[in-house]
Each structure stands twice: as structure tokens, then as C-alpha cells.
Design a protein around this motif. Structure first.
Motif, PDB file in Angstrom:
ATOM      1  N   PRO A 222       0.829  -1.212   0.000  1.00  0.00           N
ATOM      2  CA  PRO A 222       0.000   0.000   0.000  1.00  0.00           C
ATOM      3  C   PRO A 222       0.859   1.257   0.000  1.00  0.00           C
ATOM      4  O   PRO A 222       1.968   1.259   0.525  1.00  0.00           O
ATOM      5  CB  PRO A 222      -0.799  -0.118   1.310  1.00  0.00           C
ATOM      6  CG  PRO A 222      -0.686  -1.546   1.731  1.00  0.00           C
ATOM      7  CD  PRO A 222       0.633  -2.022   1.216  1.00  0.00           C
ATOM      8  N   PRO A 223       0.345   2.348  -0.580  1.00  0.00           N
ATOM      9  CA  PRO A 223       1.069   3.621  -0.505  1.00  0.00           C
ATOM     10  C   PRO A 223       1.224   4.077   0.939  1.00  0.00           C
ATOM     11  O   PRO A 223       0.474   3.648   1.827  1.00  0.00           O
ATOM     12  CB  PRO A 223       0.170   4.578  -1.299  1.00  0.00           C
ATOM     13  CG  PRO A 223      -0.701   3.710  -2.137  1.00  0.00           C
ATOM     14  CD  PRO A 223      -0.888   2.447  -1.367  1.00  0.00           C
ATOM     15  N   ALA A 224       2.177   4.955   1.174  1.00  0.00           N
ATOM     16  CA  ALA A 224       2.473   5.405   2.542  1.00  0.00           C
ATOM     17  C   ALA A 224       1.273   6.055   3.205  1.00  0.00           C
ATOM     18  O   ALA A 224       1.090   5.950   4.418  1.00  0.00           O
ATOM     19  CB  ALA A 224       3.649   6.373   2.518  1.00  0.00           C
ATOM     20  N   ALA A 230      -3.155  -0.748   5.144  1.00  0.00           N
ATOM     21  CA  ALA A 230      -2.174  -1.299   6.069  1.00  0.00           C
ATOM     22  C   ALA A 230      -2.846  -1.889   7.302  1.00  0.00           C
ATOM     23  O   ALA A 230      -2.464  -2.956   7.792  1.00  0.00           O
ATOM     24  CB  ALA A 230      -1.178  -0.216   6.478  1.00  0.00           C
ATOM     25  N   THR A 231      -3.863  -1.201   7.815  1.00  0.00           N
ATOM     26  CA  THR A 231      -4.606  -1.703   8.976  1.00  0.00           C
ATOM     27  C   THR A 231      -5.321  -2.995   8.643  1.00  0.00           C
ATOM     28  O   THR A 231      -5.359  -3.937   9.444  1.00  0.00           O
ATOM     29  CB  THR A 231      -5.621  -0.650   9.455  1.00  0.00           C
ATOM     30  OG1 THR A 231      -4.915   0.545   9.803  1.00  0.00           O
ATOM     31  CG2 THR A 231      -6.399  -1.148  10.657  1.00  0.00           C
ATOM     32  N   LEU A 236      -6.017  -8.984   8.866  1.00  0.00           N
ATOM     33  CA  LEU A 236      -6.049 -10.274   8.180  1.00  0.00           C
ATOM     34  C   LEU A 236      -4.959 -11.197   8.704  1.00  0.00           C
ATOM     35  O   LEU A 236      -5.187 -12.394   8.929  1.00  0.00           O
ATOM     36  CB  LEU A 236      -5.894 -10.069   6.680  1.00  0.00           C
ATOM     37  CG  LEU A 236      -7.097  -9.451   5.955  1.00  0.00           C
ATOM     38  CD1 LEU A 236      -6.678  -8.908   4.595  1.00  0.00           C
ATOM     39  CD2 LEU A 236      -8.215 -10.475   5.805  1.00  0.00           C
ATOM     40  N   ALA A 237      -3.755 -10.646   8.934  1.00  0.00           N
ATOM     41  CA  ALA A 237      -2.660 -11.443   9.486  1.00  0.00           C
ATOM     42  C   ALA A 237      -2.998 -11.943  10.881  1.00  0.00           C
ATOM     43  O   ALA A 237      -2.679 -13.076  11.243  1.00  0.00           O
ATOM     44  CB  ALA A 237      -1.375 -10.624   9.506  1.00  0.00           C
ATOM     45  N   MET A 303       5.488  -0.272   6.814  1.00  0.00           N
ATOM     46  CA  MET A 303       4.816  -0.042   5.538  1.00  0.00           C
ATOM     47  C   MET A 303       4.083   1.296   5.545  1.00  0.00           C
ATOM     48  O   MET A 303       4.103   2.062   4.587  1.00  0.00           O
ATOM     49  CB  MET A 303       3.832  -1.194   5.303  1.00  0.00           C
ATOM     50  CG  MET A 303       3.417  -1.368   3.857  1.00  0.00           C
ATOM     51  SD  MET A 303       2.233  -2.717   3.717  1.00  0.00           S
ATOM     52  CE  MET A 303       3.161  -4.069   4.427  1.00  0.00           C
ATOM     53  N   ARG A 304       3.409   1.590   6.666  1.00  0.00           N
ATOM     54  CA  ARG A 304       2.665   2.843   6.781  1.00  0.00           C
ATOM     55  C   ARG A 304       3.619   4.030   6.787  1.00  0.00           C
ATOM     56  O   ARG A 304       3.346   5.067   6.182  1.00  0.00           O
ATOM     57  CB  ARG A 304       1.816   2.839   8.044  1.00  0.00           C
ATOM     58  CG  ARG A 304       0.478   2.150   7.869  1.00  0.00           C
ATOM     59  CD  ARG A 304      -0.468   2.573   8.965  1.00  0.00           C
ATOM     60  NE  ARG A 304      -0.051   2.047  10.261  1.00  0.00           N
ATOM     61  CZ  ARG A 304      -0.485   0.919  10.781  1.00  0.00           C
ATOM     62  NH1 ARG A 304      -1.330   0.184  10.104  1.00  0.00           N
ATOM     63  NH2 ARG A 304      -0.076   0.502  11.946  1.00  0.00           N
TER      64      ARG A 304
END
Length: 306
Positions: A222-224, A230-231, A236-237, A303-304
């Protein structure tokens, strides 16, 4: 144009109104602020999560680079001599183009586009379902398609959809498509979902695959600024879905394919991968292990930030 087609790309908008994509992107942002549409990577869609399904011409122009990266990565999970099912969609069509190079493969599909991509592949057998042709996405649907899948057992199902959330899993906007996708899932021991980041956090009308049935998600980074995606990845994880992220920092090499291992095929459930889990430029949030939840959280947080 969005109301007429359900979705539209920035490139097409710029061409029609004869201006730059920079200008179009600014105007789309203003229209989103007024609640008239929702922005997606490379385009815009009707507002709200429960939107009607857009047709193939519109979908094919959205997130094309992301779909290509996802297909490249997903192909590494397919082994020589394997029997799989592949559902309809623009991302699964990209996957099929790469599967043409896997010898001894048997692919069961309800998608004319997937079948076409594999039509001239050497040593790849294509089995098509019956059913009624749905012209908007070139897929066979209805009772004929579902009945042709009864009694079928394969190792993996590769599916796409209109939206993916940790709460409901994979969903789509069309009832007939959802019903066939559920029949495809019942035929597989593992379920692999292909969904770019624009679909993460989006919920549509008809559930196809509950979260606890999804073995693995293959997506892009995902983009920053996209905190929602990201959430959703973290959620899901947390529910045990293995996350493979195309284009994330990681090894650029792909380990060689492992010999095929037999797996029991009682129906869809999460089972250990039988090998061929090479990841090209990926980061993976795998099944829970000591410290894995903390590592997953740190990875998504990074990632965020990026």
C-alpha cells in the motif's frame, strides 16, 4: 462517466476532457470531498462500499502495475503437475498468462479470459465449467457452472473479487459470480486470494470467501498514506491469513520449486504450503509463530511509515 461505468481511470478522464492527469487528479480529489465518488489507485469509482460491479473494460485500466506484480508473485505458488482452479477477473487473467509456462498443469476455470490466456500453452490442460456467459466479465455463471464443479477436488483455488475485509473476507457485487466463486472454493484444499491494495477495506454485497477459509492473500504494497489498507493487512494477518506482498523489501531471488507433496483434499481449509513458496521481492506475514505477531505489526507499521 463514473455513474455510467461504475469506474474510470485517470488516464481516460484526462483524454476525454483534454487536460493533464495532474489536473484530473486534483479535480477527482475535490469530487471525493463532496461525496460524489471514491478515489482508487489510478482512477475513481462510485462512492460507498456497496457499489455495483464495473465491467471488464473499466477494471482492466485500474491498478495495472499492481496486478502485474501480484500475478508475478502468485505464479510462484503453483507447482509443476498441479491441478488448480482459477476464477474470473483481470488479476487472475494476468496470473493465467504466467501459468502458461508451468508444465503439466491442469487449470479448471469459469473464465473465458483465463482459458484464452492458456489456450496455446504447451503441456497445460484447461478444463472449463459449463454455465451461462456473463458478458461484463467474460465468465460462465449459473447452475450449469456450479453443477460442473461438484465432485471436483484440486490443491488450490486462485480467486479475485471486488473487496476484501478481515471481517467478511472476500466479496463481490454480483450474486451469480459470488455463487460460482463459492463453488470454486469448495473444490480446493487451499484458497489464495489475489487483491491489490485498492480492494483492501472495501466491502461489497455478496460474500464469496470468509476470512477463516482464506489460506493466503497476495497483494501489493500500500502507498504510505493508505492507512486503511495497512490496517486491514494487519487484521487479516491476526486472523491467520498468510500475507505475501509484491514489491515490498525482501529477497530478489526466487528459491527453486520444491517437489510436489500430496495434500488431503476434504474441502477448503488452511493447510501448510507444499512448497513452491518462492517470493519474488516480497515480505510475508505467515502463520502465527513465536514473536510473529510482533514482527507482523512492525512490518505493517513500517509499511505505513514508508
Amino acid at each position: 462517466m463514473v455513474r455510467a461505468n461504475g469506474a474510470v481511470s485517470l488516464r481516460e478522464l484526462a483524454r476525454v476532457v483534454q487536460t493533464s492527469e495532474v489536473t484530473v487528479r486534483r479535480d477527482v480529489r475535490a469530487l471525493e470531498a463532496e461525496g460524489l465518488l471514491d478515489r482508487r489507485h489510478g482512477g475513481a469509482v462510485l462512492p460507498g462500499g456497496f457499489t455495483r460491479e464495473s465491467g471488464f473494460p473499466q477494471k482492466s485500466h485500474l491498478a495495472t502495475a499492481e496486478k502485474t506484480a501480484i500475478a508475478d508473485l502468485a505464479a510462484n505458488f503453483v507447482e509443476e503437475g498441479e491441478a488448480i482452479v482459477v476464477g474470473a477477473g483481470t488479476t487472475t487473467q494476468e496470473l493465467a498468462r504466467r501459468l502458461a509456462r508451468v508444465p503439466g498443469l491442469t487449470v479448471v476455470t469459469n473464465s473465458l479470459l483465463v482459458a484464452q490466456a492458456l489456450a496455446h500453452a504447451n503441456r497445460v490442460e484447461v478444463v472449463m465449467t459449463g454455465g451461462t456467459l456473463r458478458g461484463s466479465n467474460y465468465a460462465l455463471v449459473g447452475s450449469g457452472a456450479e453443477q460442473s464443479l461438484q465432485g471436483l477436488r484440486v490443491s488450490r483455488a486462485f480467486l479475485s473479487g471486488s473487496g476484501l475485509t478481515a471481517e467478511r473476507g472476500l466479496s463481490t457485487s454480483n450474486m451469480l459470480s459470488a455463487s460460482v466463486d463459492r463453488a470454486l472454493v469448495q473444490a480446493a484444499a487451499e484458497v489464495v486470494v489475489l487483491a491489490d491494495h485498492t480492494k483492501l477495506g472495501t466491502d461489497t454485497m455478496f460474500q464469496t470467501v470468509p476470512t477463516d477459509v482464506i489460506t493466503r492473500l497476495v497483494t501489493d504494497e500500500p502507498p504510505a498514506h493508505d492507512d486503511r489498507a495497512a490496517t486491514e493487512l494487519q487484521a487479516l494477518a491476526d486472523q491467520g491469513v498468510q500475507i505475501a506482498v509484491a514489491g515490498a523489501s525482501g529477497s530478489d531471488s526466487v528459491p527453486p520449486r520444491q517437489p510436489r507433496r500430496d495434500v488431503s483434499l476434504p474441502g477448503p481449509r488452511r493447510v501448510p504450503s507444499g512448497g513452491a513458496a518462492g517470493l519474488r521481492a516480497t515480505s510475508v506475514l505467515s502463520e502465527p509463530a513465536p514473536g510473529s505477531e510482533q514482527r507482523a505489526a512492525a512490518r505493517v507499521a513500517d509499511m505505513r511509515r514508508r
